[in-house]
Structure formats: C-alpha cells, structure tokens
Write a protein that holds these residues in place. Sequence first.
Motif, mmCIF file in Angstrom:
data_model
loop_
_atom_site.group_PDB
_atom_site.id
_atom_site.type_symbol
_atom_site.label_atom_id
_atom_site.label_comp_id
_atom_site.label_asym_id
_atom_site.label_seq_id
_atom_site.Cartn_x
_atom_site.Cartn_y
_atom_site.Cartn_z
ATOM 1 N N ALA A 11 8.787 1.208 6.084
ATOM 2 C CA ALA A 11 8.753 1.618 7.492
ATOM 3 C C ALA A 11 10.114 1.389 8.145
ATOM 4 C CB ALA A 11 7.671 0.844 8.236
ATOM 5 N N ILE A 15 12.778 4.472 9.545
ATOM 6 C CA ILE A 15 13.189 4.482 10.956
ATOM 7 C C ILE A 15 14.696 4.279 11.065
ATOM 8 C CG2 ILE A 15 12.942 3.277 13.163
ATOM 9 C CD1 ILE A 15 10.040 2.630 12.188
ATOM 10 N N PHE A 75 11.648 -1.426 16.450
ATOM 11 C CA PHE A 75 10.592 -0.419 16.417
ATOM 12 C C PHE A 75 9.578 -0.716 15.313
ATOM 13 C CE2 PHE A 75 8.684 3.674 15.425
ATOM 14 C CZ PHE A 75 8.361 4.132 16.689
ATOM 15 N N SER A 76 10.056 -1.092 14.128
ATOM 16 C CA SER A 76 9.118 -1.344 13.032
ATOM 17 C C SER A 76 8.261 -2.581 13.310
ATOM 18 C CB SER A 76 9.850 -1.480 11.708
ATOM 19 O OG SER A 76 10.776 -2.537 11.753
ATOM 20 N N GLY A 78 7.602 -3.671 16.340
ATOM 21 C CA GLY A 78 6.764 -3.264 17.461
ATOM 22 C C GLY A 78 5.562 -2.444 17.023
ATOM 23 N N MET A 79 5.758 -1.597 16.028
ATOM 24 C CA MET A 79 4.625 -0.818 15.514
ATOM 25 C C MET A 79 3.613 -1.712 14.803
ATOM 26 S SD MET A 79 4.806 2.209 16.545
ATOM 27 C CE MET A 79 3.574 3.002 15.554
ATOM 28 N N TYR A 81 2.991 -4.743 15.682
ATOM 29 C CA TYR A 81 2.291 -5.399 16.785
ATOM 30 C C TYR A 81 1.312 -4.438 17.451
ATOM 31 C CZ TYR A 81 1.425 -7.793 21.164
ATOM 32 O OH TYR A 81 0.814 -8.374 22.244
ATOM 33 N N LYS A 82 1.739 -3.191 17.673
ATOM 34 C CA LYS A 82 0.893 -2.211 18.344
ATOM 35 C C LYS A 82 -0.382 -1.934 17.554
ATOM 36 C CE LYS A 82 0.728 2.690 19.324
ATOM 37 N NZ LYS A 82 -0.122 3.067 18.216
ATOM 38 N N ASN A 83 -0.252 -1.875 16.242
ATOM 39 C CA ASN A 83 -1.406 -1.578 15.384
ATOM 40 C C ASN A 83 -2.198 -2.826 14.996
ATOM 41 O OD1 ASN A 83 -0.719 1.132 15.440
ATOM 42 N ND2 ASN A 83 0.572 0.949 13.624
#
Length: 164
Positions: A11, A15, A75-76, A78-79, A81-83
């Motif tokens: 990931a 990115i 970003f990686s 954060g993704m 964390y988001k998921n």
Amino acid sequence: MSTLYRMLLAAFLAIFVVSLLFFVLVVQLLDLFGNLWRYLAHDTGIREILGIAWLYVPKCLSYAMPPALLFAAAFSLGMLYKNNELIAIIGSGVSLYRLVAPIVLIGAALSVAGFYFEERVVIDSLMAKNERYRAAVRQEVSLSNTNVTVMSEDARTIYQADYY
C-alpha cells in the motif's frame, strides 16, 4: 517478511509512486509556467522546451521525494486507521513503532540514495538544463559583481567595491 509488512509496504509503495509522479508533475509545471513568457518571447520550439523539461526531471525527483514520502506514509497509515485495521494491528500486540519501522527504513534508505543521486545525476543534468535554457532564450551570463566586501588576512582592513 510477514503478511502484515507485505500488505503495509504494498500500500505504501503504490501510494508513494503515484504521489512522486504527481509532485514531479507539479514541479515541472511550476518551472514551465514560470518560464513560459520567455519561451514565447523568443519563439522557442516545443521540441526545445521538452528537451529542457527532460533535463529538469532529475531535479524534480530530488524536490518531489520528501513530500511524496511524507504523503505516502501519512496516507497509508491513515487508511489503516480509517478502515479500523490499525486498531486490529495494535490490538494483536504489534507496537506502532514496529509497524512503522519498514517505512522509516525506506525513508532512511531513500535519504542516502537521494544524496548520491543528487551528487551523481542531478548536478550535471541541472547544469545542462540551465545551459540549454540560456541558449534557448538567448540569456547572457553576467560576470560582474556588486556590493563585494573582502577582509584582509590580518582582519584589520576591510575593502568594499560597489561594482567591478
């Protein structure tokens, strides 16, 4: 290498490559639009402009590497964390320091590689770009200096020249 690190690096690297290309494009466009009026004033051909832009790519890579690396890491993670994957990873006993260690190692390796890239490639290509740019827009290099101040070896006398 565990599945977790492969997933994180896959990931991160995807990115990173996309963001690196984006930031290189932004720096190239800044240079192009900053010099567009000179190109138009001197009727510079598109082939010459593309050649100058091509010689500027290594410097663009040098400029774009740090923000692309920072963006990809943020970003990686954060993704994750988001998921809600970060909660599962930390809940399984993997510390945050151990999780981000591969990203930090990649950043350190790219820092060292960037130093050698700057020394071996960027300096020569930027010099060639500047020479080609000056020839394309018929810009002369001034060898005169203004406001020069020099101190004597014994540090008792200061010489100042307004222009020479």
